[in-house]
Scaffold this motif. Structure first.
Motif, PDB file in Angstrom:
ATOM      1  N   LEU A   5       0.781  -1.259  -0.007  1.00 48.10           N
ATOM      2  CA  LEU A   5       0.003   0.001  -0.055  1.00 48.10           C
ATOM      3  C   LEU A   5       0.716   1.369  -0.046  1.00 48.10           C
ATOM      4  O   LEU A   5       0.486   2.203  -0.441  1.00 48.10           O
ATOM      5  CB  LEU A   5      -0.824   0.061   1.115  1.00 48.10           C
ATOM      6  CG  LEU A   5      -2.215  -0.870   1.298  1.00 48.10           C
ATOM      7  CD1 LEU A   5      -2.836  -0.964   2.605  1.00 48.10           C
ATOM      8  CD2 LEU A   5      -2.848  -0.764  -0.123  1.00 48.10           C
ATOM      9  N   ILE A  71       1.627  -0.880  13.472  1.00 48.46           N
ATOM     10  CA  ILE A  71       0.189  -0.797  13.999  1.00 48.46           C
ATOM     11  C   ILE A  71       0.015   0.581  14.577  1.00 48.46           C
ATOM     12  O   ILE A  71      -1.033   1.282  14.259  1.00 48.46           O
ATOM     13  CB  ILE A  71      -0.375  -2.029  14.916  1.00 48.46           C
ATOM     14  CG1 ILE A  71      -0.135  -3.140  14.213  1.00 48.46           C
ATOM     15  CG2 ILE A  71      -1.665  -1.756  15.248  1.00 48.46           C
ATOM     16  CD1 ILE A  71      -0.475  -4.518  15.037  1.00 48.46           C
ATOM     17  N   CYS A  74       1.226   3.577  10.892  1.00 47.78           N
ATOM     18  CA  CYS A  74       0.710   3.257   9.677  1.00 47.78           C
ATOM     19  C   CYS A  74      -0.849   2.826   9.803  1.00 47.78           C
ATOM     20  O   CYS A  74      -1.921   3.437   8.986  1.00 47.78           O
ATOM     21  CB  CYS A  74       1.334   2.314   8.646  1.00 47.78           C
ATOM     22  SG  CYS A  74       3.148   2.650   8.477  1.00 47.78           S
ATOM     23  N   SER A  76      -2.938   2.844  12.277  1.00 48.03           N
ATOM     24  CA  SER A  76      -3.613   3.657  13.301  1.00 48.03           C
ATOM     25  C   SER A  76      -3.802   4.966  12.358  1.00 48.03           C
ATOM     26  O   SER A  76      -5.272   5.401  12.515  1.00 48.03           O
ATOM     27  CB  SER A  76      -2.958   4.182  14.524  1.00 48.03           C
ATOM     28  OG  SER A  76      -2.578   3.020  15.432  1.00 48.03           O
ATOM     29  N   ILE A  79      -6.812   4.106  10.021  1.00 43.89           N
ATOM     30  CA  ILE A  79      -8.049   3.578  10.627  1.00 43.89           C
ATOM     31  C   ILE A  79      -8.578   5.205  10.967  1.00 43.89           C
ATOM     32  O   ILE A  79      -9.930   5.584  10.670  1.00 43.89           O
ATOM     33  CB  ILE A  79      -7.994   3.075  11.886  1.00 43.89           C
ATOM     34  CG1 ILE A  79      -7.699   1.483  11.520  1.00 43.89           C
ATOM     35  CG2 ILE A  79      -9.259   3.142  12.654  1.00 43.89           C
ATOM     36  CD1 ILE A  79      -7.022   1.012  12.762  1.00 43.89           C
ATOM     37  N   THR A  87      -5.795  -1.381   5.060  1.00 41.94           N
ATOM     38  CA  THR A  87      -4.567  -1.531   5.677  1.00 41.94           C
ATOM     39  C   THR A  87      -4.627  -2.722   6.768  1.00 41.94           C
ATOM     40  O   THR A  87      -3.444  -3.491   6.975  1.00 41.94           O
ATOM     41  CB  THR A  87      -4.277  -0.360   6.583  1.00 41.94           C
ATOM     42  OG1 THR A  87      -4.146   0.749   5.639  1.00 41.94           O
ATOM     43  CG2 THR A  87      -2.873  -0.179   7.364  1.00 41.94           C
ATOM     44  N   ILE A  88      -5.799  -3.079   6.847  1.00 42.69           N
ATOM     45  CA  ILE A  88      -5.996  -4.320   7.991  1.00 42.69           C
ATOM     46  C   ILE A  88      -5.752  -5.669   7.316  1.00 42.69           C
ATOM     47  O   ILE A  88      -5.409  -6.528   7.829  1.00 42.69           O
ATOM     48  CB  ILE A  88      -7.312  -4.084   9.021  1.00 42.69           C
ATOM     49  CG1 ILE A  88      -7.080  -2.807   9.847  1.00 42.69           C
ATOM     50  CG2 ILE A  88      -7.764  -5.338   9.516  1.00 42.69           C
ATOM     51  CD1 ILE A  88      -8.467  -2.406  10.378  1.00 42.69           C
ATOM     52  N   GLU A  89      -6.391  -5.521   6.103  1.00 42.31           N
ATOM     53  CA  GLU A  89      -6.182  -6.682   5.099  1.00 42.31           C
ATOM     54  C   GLU A  89      -4.612  -7.014   5.060  1.00 42.31           C
ATOM     55  O   GLU A  89      -4.392  -8.138   5.016  1.00 42.31           O
ATOM     56  CB  GLU A  89      -6.990  -6.670   4.022  1.00 42.31           C
ATOM     57  CG  GLU A  89      -8.453  -6.898   3.887  1.00 42.31           C
ATOM     58  CD  GLU A  89      -9.181  -6.424   2.840  1.00 42.31           C
ATOM     59  OE1 GLU A  89      -8.542  -6.313   1.877  1.00 42.31           O
ATOM     60  OE2 GLU A  89     -10.525  -6.517   3.013  1.00 42.31           O
ATOM     61  N   GLU A  90      -3.966  -5.873   4.755  1.00 43.44           N
ATOM     62  CA  GLU A  90      -2.572  -6.171   4.365  1.00 43.44           C
ATOM     63  C   GLU A  90      -1.829  -6.464   5.517  1.00 43.44           C
ATOM     64  O   GLU A  90      -1.046  -7.545   5.619  1.00 43.44           O
ATOM     65  CB  GLU A  90      -2.034  -4.770   3.935  1.00 43.44           C
ATOM     66  CG  GLU A  90      -0.610  -4.873   3.183  1.00 43.44           C
ATOM     67  CD  GLU A  90      -0.143  -3.507   3.370  1.00 43.44           C
ATOM     68  OE1 GLU A  90       0.478  -3.207   2.210  1.00 43.44           O
ATOM     69  OE2 GLU A  90       0.177  -2.606   4.067  1.00 43.44           O
ATOM     70  N   LEU A  91      -2.093  -5.957   6.825  1.00 47.77           N
ATOM     71  CA  LEU A  91      -1.611  -6.560   8.150  1.00 47.77           C
ATOM     72  C   LEU A  91      -1.951  -8.033   8.296  1.00 47.77           C
ATOM     73  O   LEU A  91      -1.008  -8.686   8.715  1.00 47.77           O
ATOM     74  CB  LEU A  91      -2.016  -5.674   9.364  1.00 47.77           C
ATOM     75  CG  LEU A  91      -2.113  -5.985  10.665  1.00 47.77           C
ATOM     76  CD1 LEU A  91      -0.351  -5.963  10.703  1.00 47.77           C
ATOM     77  CD2 LEU A  91      -2.735  -5.447  11.630  1.00 47.77           C
ATOM     78  N   MET A  92      -3.181  -8.346   8.200  1.00 48.22           N
ATOM     79  CA  MET A  92      -3.492  -9.787   8.182  1.00 48.22           C
ATOM     80  C   MET A  92      -2.759 -10.621   7.487  1.00 48.22           C
ATOM     81  O   MET A  92      -2.396 -11.642   8.076  1.00 48.22           O
ATOM     82  CB  MET A  92      -4.954 -10.109   8.297  1.00 48.22           C
ATOM     83  CG  MET A  92      -5.931  -9.485   9.217  1.00 48.22           C
ATOM     84  SD  MET A  92      -5.274  -9.801  11.045  1.00 48.22           S
ATOM     85  CE  MET A  92      -5.399 -11.670  10.960  1.00 48.22           C
TER      86      MET A  92
END
Lengths: 100, 100, 100, 100
Positions: A5, A71, A74, A76, A79, A87-92
């Motif tokens: 991203l 978290i 980037c 936070s 969000i 961003t959360i999908e990428e994190l998971m």
């Protein structure tokens, strides 16, 4: 690098932050060289495996430090701007890869 | 090194065996240096985490190669000589550490 | 089950050995049911994740106990009979799967 | 439950969300019972280990699903309210435990 991203963290790493991570990586680099010497000296397999475990543990800790900063900044920031979803999908996705 | 059963493998590693493992460790060392540069260049956290995962995977594979040779020689030789018990306990202990 | 080298362990499990493993698995089964209730009661995510970690740890320990007995009997017997090669390959393959 | 920040998710799970997780856990419970039967039938160790790996993988996936929902709701809500710090620390702590 179009599969990520971003190219950089949303908040740049400070000189101090960079040095802490780089120092940990330098120690890991030294440990990897140490194992090369152990193999060269034909050291006992279990002795080598214990060292490999130590590196894995150190590397995992660096990974967690990078994840926590990610978290804290980037993710936070995304969000807060109402753009958390991707961003959360990428994190998971990276957490899954990291835990294999 | 009195906590290990031996100082060396029961069958010495050949030149060729050593080089294969050392070459893999040299690549891993290069990857660790690569991450240092990524941190220096303030690259995106997820990009760094993907590289850390790649090193963990490469390191795990080296660990499995060392384990397989260990079982094929040190453990097998101990079992053939009726002295498998301690060697198998030592193996289990390192496998548990390795899988953390 | 033709992908495995055998249908049964080289030395049958005793009643006592079976019961120890089965009791551990029954506790794990109870823990899995406990998580279902936690989800039903809409309990906090982190609370649930801690319980999942506890089950993973218990399951891993059962896996190590099964692995140790496998090496102590099936693998050792194969090695003593000069037929260790395939058995060790099979062992490495399951260890790799188990450590994912 | 004073060691956790909350008793419930910031946004309650819907009936449908609960059922999806519970169904996955019921399948896992069935798999754990299946292994008990394998031990009772004295099935081959490697065969049992493969099934244990399958459960670990299924359980990890449930853990990731719970984690993702946790980040999407509890963590995101805390961040939006300017109270992300503790929630992120708690998340990191459970991620570390989960990846052991």
């Amino acid at each position: 690098m179009d599969k990520f991203l971003r190219d950089h963290p949303s908040k740049p790493r400070t000189r101090d932050e960079k040095e802490k991570v780089i120092n940990r990586l330098k120690r890991i680099e030294g440990q990897v060289r140490g194992i090369q010497k152990m193999v060269e000296d034909d050291r006992y397999c279990v002795d080598i495996l214990v060292q490999i475990s130590a590196i894995q543990s150190a590397l995992k800790n660096v990974g967690f430090a990078v994840t926590e900063r990610h978290i804290n900044h980037c993710v936070s920031d995304a969000i807060k701007q109402g753009e958390g979803k991707e961003t959360i999908e990428e994190l998971m996705s990276v957490l899954k890869q990291f835990s294999k």
